[in-house]
Design an enzyme around this catalytic site. Sequence first.
Site, PDB file in Angstrom:
ATOM      1  N   HIS A  94      -0.708  -8.862  -4.429  1.00 58.34           N
ATOM      2  CA  HIS A  94      -1.029  -7.425  -4.310  1.00 58.34           C
ATOM      3  C   HIS A  94      -0.179  -6.813  -3.192  1.00 58.34           C
ATOM      4  CE1 HIS A  94      -3.155  -3.701  -3.631  1.00 58.34           C
ATOM      5  NE2 HIS A  94      -3.688  -3.857  -4.824  1.00 58.34           N
ATOM      6  N   GLU A 168       2.012  -1.908 -10.498  1.00 62.90           N
ATOM      7  CA  GLU A 168       1.330  -1.055  -9.533  1.00 62.90           C
ATOM      8  C   GLU A 168       2.339  -0.391  -8.601  1.00 62.90           C
ATOM      9  OE1 GLU A 168      -3.050  -2.087  -8.991  1.00 62.90           O
ATOM     10  OE2 GLU A 168      -1.938  -3.221  -7.509  1.00 62.90           O
TER      11      GLU A 168
HETATM   12  P1  PGA Z   1      -6.517   2.240  -6.534  1.00 60.26           P
HETATM   13  O1  PGA Z   1      -6.059   0.726  -6.224  1.00 60.26           O
HETATM   14  O2  PGA Z   1      -7.120   2.229  -7.909  1.00 60.26           O
HETATM   15  O3  PGA Z   1      -7.502   2.565  -5.463  1.00 60.26           O
HETATM   16  O4  PGA Z   1      -5.280   3.077  -6.473  1.00 60.26           O
HETATM   17  C1  PGA Z   1      -5.452  -0.049  -7.202  1.00 60.26           C
HETATM   18  C2  PGA Z   1      -5.067  -1.370  -6.640  1.00 60.26           C
HETATM   19  O5  PGA Z   1      -4.661  -1.441  -5.477  1.00 60.26           O
HETATM   20  O6  PGA Z   1      -5.149  -2.397  -7.326  1.00 60.26           O
END
Ligand code: PGA
Length: 245
Positions: A94, A168
């Site tokens: 992540h 992401e």
């Molecule tokens: P968020 O986070 O939905 O709060 O933008 C997503 C993530 O970090 O996996």
Amino acid sequence: MKKLIVANLKMNPQTFTEADRLARAASSAARKVKNVEVVFCPPFVWLECLAAEYGKKAIFGGQDAFWEERGAYTGEISPVMLKNIGARYVIIGHSERRIHLGETDEMINKKIKAALGAGLKVILCVGETLKEHRAGRTKFVLARQLRKDLKSVSKLNIYNSKLVIAYEPIWAIGTGLAETPMSAGYMADFIRRVSGARRVIYGGSVSAKNIKGFLSRREIDGALVGGASLDAGEFSKIIKIAAYV
Ligand code: PGA
């Protein structure tokens, strides 16, 4: 293939009572739909209890795991431990761990191999910064991350869906500024072609309002949900919408 909706609670909430309330709501929403796989990733400290209580209705996952099985690694949790307490998935790489804890692609690569070796499914997160995005370098960054993170990872694991990739964009995480479904779909397609992964999901400010747009794209197989997973009603709504898209 079922849609995949993953709750990443991050370092929230503060009490077991609240974590239990969120897990109960998510598992009850998961039970009502057939074509959505719901994965709930709470902090480690509550994982075992919650998986024991709700593991029949929802699937549980860790937010990270170390690359060794056991030993003198203070504070770390091994993939085998996660597997032994009922986790089936683990999030690896992540961006918050890459940024705040200095996780490198080499570390992430070792973690992925260890997790797959322990029989866990991996959700690998990749994505570009705002600067890279503005400079038009997104594809370059994604290709580099995928090449390093998946170095000598068994193709068999990749093809048979043991590896999910979450696109992401870092600038979209927790900002309320989600990527457009069209661009996210385009990048998901690119990720699939470069990595060979069969499941690619999107993460970054996903909400009940925008989930339909993302899941309507054929290239996007699900969502990684941060902030919105901390609101039981909102997360249940996301699951419900996912079932009808
Ligand atoms: P968020 O986070 O939905 O709060 O933008 C997503 C993530 O970090 O996996």
